[in-house]
Design an enzyme around this catalytic site. Structure first.
Site, short mmCIF file in Angstrom:
data_model
loop_
_atom_site.label_atom_id
_atom_site.label_comp_id
_atom_site.label_asym_id
_atom_site.label_seq_id
_atom_site.Cartn_x
_atom_site.Cartn_y
_atom_site.Cartn_z
CG PHE A 99 -59.03 15.68 32.67
CD1 PHE A 99 -59.66 16.75 32.07
CD2 PHE A 99 -59.40 14.40 32.26
CE1 PHE A 99 -60.62 16.57 31.09
CE2 PHE A 99 -60.34 14.20 31.28
CZ PHE A 99 -60.96 15.29 30.68
CG ASP A 201 -61.97 -2.70 11.61
OD1 ASP A 201 -62.72 -3.53 12.15
OD2 ASP A 201 -62.38 -1.64 11.10
CD GLN A 220 -60.07 4.63 30.99
OE1 GLN A 220 -60.19 5.44 30.08
NE2 GLN A 220 -59.12 4.73 31.90
CG HIS A 222 -65.42 7.69 30.88
ND1 HIS A 222 -66.26 8.42 31.67
CD2 HIS A 222 -64.45 8.56 30.47
CE1 HIS A 222 -65.83 9.68 31.73
NE2 HIS A 222 -64.74 9.78 31.02
CG LEU A 232 -67.02 10.60 27.15
CD1 LEU A 232 -66.68 9.63 28.26
CD2 LEU A 232 -65.82 10.82 26.24
CD GLU A 235 -61.36 11.75 34.16
OE1 GLU A 235 -61.68 10.61 33.79
OE2 GLU A 235 -60.20 12.11 34.34
NE ARG A 266 -61.38 8.91 31.96
CZ ARG A 266 -61.12 9.29 30.73
NH1 ARG A 266 -60.74 8.41 29.81
NH2 ARG A 266 -61.22 10.55 30.39
CG HIS A 333 -63.88 5.71 27.42
ND1 HIS A 333 -64.61 6.43 26.50
CD2 HIS A 333 -62.83 6.49 27.76
CE1 HIS A 333 -64.02 7.61 26.31
NE2 HIS A 333 -62.93 7.65 27.04
NE ARG A 375 -57.25 6.53 27.20
CZ ARG A 375 -58.10 7.54 27.38
NH1 ARG A 375 -57.68 8.70 27.88
NH2 ARG A 375 -59.37 7.41 27.07
#
Lengths: 561, 253
Positions: A99, A201, A220, A222, A232, A235, A266, A333, A375
């Site tokens: 990843f 929220d 982020q 993506h 999406l 990855e 990313r 993302h 992230r």
């Protein structure tokens, strides 16, 4: 739900959710959840922590990352014991794959660390957690929309106010402790992988009560969203060998990240795509997409390990991924920022991190901070199972050791004021027009690449949108499933989060992780190795404080892949 | 690497998609208990991109024509299971049906067999009660919690198909037996029972089969295959039901 499982074993627990629990966007997570199990090749939690810190461009609180990567292993075993159907190795262990940004021995090369169930890992986690809630008979209030946080005059948590969608009734839930786990706010952008429900929220509710939001400028994008739709494409597609190509067919990531190429984090890949498009190497009538190429992979591997994302390409673009490259573009993302918490899920305010007694947050709505400025893929699922558990545990312990706080006298007045205004005013313009403009301009001006000029312009746009929002009325004046009302409240929350994001992004005159300023393109550790805290003032303006990053063994260095 | 011609084709298609719109008339079955006990039909005509989702068109109606239209939706790409509807007489997710496949006219109704609460929103609780009745969780408290249990890829494959369920109710509310028999647990509950009965780690298979052998259980199924046709996740629902029937009859699973 992870928090609820933990808490329900120890104290009386209820889950209040605006959706049925299995509709949560955790279910859309695809590729995997990382833990250094070393089932396939050598690995260690320490390598995982290093990658998390470096991936987050050193804005990560290092003790939190160390804790998360160490607890990751038991957290995965726990899911396995609850029945999660992980893919398996030939000898029956949990299988692992590569990843983005996850490396062997501090960046030597990609490592197989992501535990997965085809490209449905989030779906399996969501279902497994719901199954465990059913087993424990956890009480759910489904389609109850939380609209306010109640604090007593000492600032202790007293409960929440929720709107029952089926009836239009307002409910006050008294509680000794409350855990917010409301997800992100990607719906402020035109192209996003986020569900319609993800409107910030939880962050907005606490923000309106004077609690700051942390690191909101770090959002982020993506790299591989399905063109136009933003759906999406995991990855994991690149983890299994997929390659990004520009319109000339060039594998352009070789130029941007010579060592790990398409498996760079990313933020790096999204900026590379932006650059390719800007320099005229994007394809299509507007030159605004590049390709994810899987055509060199065996069709059987694609069908077995990436079945859902290939179906998305077939259904929505009529592209056959085994034979054709798939048009993609960066898609909004994940919010790295959110409600500031410590590693026990406690919400903390100010640079001194003063806890708000009884208030907890976990998951994307929270900021621990384990993701820093960017992230790594798979770490969001890890975040929810590690810090969801910790938040549930500590919220239950707090509840067991304290008494109910008194409700403030005006418990529901703020909620009633907000709803009455929307219900009594004549419908002027449609809230959809405001939302569409918000999404469109945020995607242009607060996206992968930002400038002072663009952000200043966005701030003035937001000011205008806020004025228009404040005089809105809804068309539906009814009580039963008034989703017109719900969507308009959601839009108000989105505006809060967008204002905080843009203000923080304008303030941070450096580039770090997901926040890239074309006018300040370098990271500036001397001035900006610190977290942003954004507060909403009574008059709606925003002020900021900063707090130091919790450092550890990893000294900031240039981020090369 | 795909050939340049392939890339060109994909690019051409994207251009075609961006260029044209079509006219779509949506005939929607409406119900609002605050206004009337009777349902009514409303028609809306809009312009849409042929590659838009039907869900986008329902949003267009709600956001530009009638804000009172009520529907559930969230992820908009077929994974959360919120927007199962009866679309031109067949159950599907509105986010997985494209405009080009239904234009120029589409009829949209709530899924059948569950009480309608407003417009396209139904009461999901009876559906979830069926799901909860079959012990939808792994039963096995043994094993060392400090490590994983092993499972062969073959054992994992036996229940793979039924792990895909998103509880959208498209299968159950397409089943004529479910419409007519309030007690029947329905296809989705059996699918989820299958997911655990055929999981080598689980120990409550017999208990689930006992529940499903009762009169509200699996033998109500008349194999009409509506459920398999309706499943937006491509689960072979009828096959899973048959496998559970066989497991009960021959006590083999």
């Amino acid at each position: 739900m992870r928090a609820a499982i933990e808490a329900s074993d120890k104290s009386r627990t209820a889950v209040i959710s605006k959706l049925y629990p299995t509709r949560s966007h955790t279910g859309a997570a695809q590729g995997g959840v990382c833990a250094a199990l070393a089932n396939v090749e050598e690995d260690s939690p320490e390598w995982h922590a290093f990658d998390t810190v470096k991936g987050g461009d050193y804005l990560v609180d290092q003790p939190a990352a160390q804790l998360m990567t160490e607890e990751a292993i038991d957290a995965i075993y726990q899911l396995e014991h609850w029945g999660l159907p992980f893919n398996r190795t030939p000898d029956g262990k949990i299988d692992q794959r590569r990843f983005g940004g996850h490396t062997r021995n501090h960046g030597e090369g990609p490592v197989m660390r992501a535990c997965y169930a085809a490209d449905r890992t989030g779906h399996m986690i969501l279902q497994t957690l719901y199954q465990q809630c059913v087993k424990r008979d956890v009480r759910f209030f489904n389609e109850f929309y939380c609209l306010d946080l109640l604090l007593d005059d000492r600032g202790h948590t007293a409960g929440v106010v929720a709107y029952e969608l089926a009836t239009g009734e307002i409910h006050v839930f008294r509680a000794k402790s409350v855990v917010f786990a409301t997800g992100g706010f990607g719906r402020m952008f035109r192209v996003t992988s986020n569900a319609h429900a993800l409107t910030g929220d939880g962050p907005a509710v606490v923000y309106r009560r004077g609690i700051p939001l942390q690191d909101m400028e770090f959002f982020q994008f993506h790299p591989t969203g399905l063109y136009r739709l933003g759906v999406l494409l995991s990855e994991a597609a690149r983890g299994e060998g997929g390659i990004l190509r520009n319109k000339d067919g060039e594998r352009f990531m070789e130029r941007y990240a010579p060592t790990i190429k398409d498996l760079a984090p990313r933020d790096v890949v999204s900026r590379a795509i932006y650059q390719e498009i800007k320099e005229g190497r994007g394809d299509g009538p507007n030159g605004d997409y590049v390709y994810l190429d899987l055509t060199h992979l065996p069709a059987a591997l694609i069908e077995e390990k990436l079945p859902d994302i290939t179906e998305f390409a077939r259904v929505y673009l009529e592209v056959e991924p085994t034979k054709e490259p798939v048009p993609i573009q960066p898609t909004a993302h994940y919010a790295m920022g959110g409600i500031p918490t410590d590693v026990d899920g406690r919400v903390v305010t100010g640079p001194e991190e003063t806890p708000v007694p009884g208030l907890y947050a976990a998951g994307e709505c929270a900021c621990v901070s384990v993701h820093g400025a960017n992230r790594l893929g798979t770490n969001s699922l890890l975040d929810i199972i590690v810090f969801g558990r910790r938040a549930g545990l500590h919220a239950a312990e707090f509840a067991n050791g304290s008494s109910l706080a008194d409700l403030p006298a005006d418990a529901v007045s703020r909620t009633l004021d907000m709803l009455d205004g929307l219900l009594t005013r004549e419908r002027g313009e449609s809230s959809a027009d405001i939302r569409t403009q918000l999404q469109s301009e945020m995607f242009d001006k607060a996206c992968v690449v930002r400038t002072e000029e663009g952000l200043a312009s966005m701030e003035s746009t937001l000011h205008g949108l806020r004025q228009r929002y404040d005089v809105l009325g809804v068309q539906d004046k009814g009580s039963v499933y008034n989703t017109d009302l719900m969507e308009t409240v959601e839009l108000g929350y989105l505006l809060d989060c967008a204002e905080a994001l843009v203000h923080a992004a304008r303030g941070r005159t450096e580039s770090r992780g997901g926040h890239f300023r074309e006018d300040h393109p370098l990271r500036d550790d001397a001035n900006w190795l610190k977290h942003t805290l954004s507060y909403r003032n009574q008059d709606g303006s925003i002020h900021q404080e900063y707090k130091p990053v919790k450092m550890g063994p990893y000294v900031p260095m240039e981020r090369k892949y | 690497m795909a050939t340049a011609a392939d890339a060109l084709q994909a690019s051409d298609r994207a251009e075609r998609k961006a260029a044209t719109t079509v006219t779509l008339t949506l005939k929607i079955r409406r119900y609002n208990p605050e206004i009337s006990d009777e349902h009514r039909w409303d028609e809306f005509t809009i312009q849409a991109d042929p590659f838009d989702r039907l869900l986008d068109s329902l949003h267009e109606v709600k956001w530009r024509h009638d804000g009172t239209l009520a529907l559930r939706r969230s992820c908009a790409h077929g994974i959360c299971g919120s927007d199962a509807m009866l679309i031109n007489g067949r159950n599907a997710l509105a986010c997985k049906v494209l405009v080009k496949d239904v234009a120029p006219k589409v009829t949209v109704e709530p899924i059948r067999g569950l009480p309608v609460l407003k417009d396209l929103i139904v009461d999901m609780d009876p559906f979830l009660d069926g799901y909860k009745s079959i012990l939808p969780y792994l039963v096995n408290d043994s094993g060392d919690p400090n490590t994983e249990r092993y499972q062969s890829a073959e054992d994992r494959a036996r229940y793979d198909d039924t792990t895909k369920c998103i509880l959208c109710a498209a299968c159950t509310t397409s089943c004529p037996i479910f419409w007519g028999d309030e007690g029947y647990v329905g296809p989705a509950a059996i699918v989820n029972a299958h997911r655990f009965i055929f999981d080598s780690r689980d120990e409550a298979g017999r208990e689930r089969m006992k529940i499903l052998s009762e009169k509200t259980g699996v033998f109500r199924c008349r194999t009409t295959f509506n459920c398999t046709d309706a499943c937006p996740r491509g689960i072979e629902v009828t096959k899973a039901i048959q496998e559970v029937k066989r497991a009960i009859l021959f006590e083999r699973f």
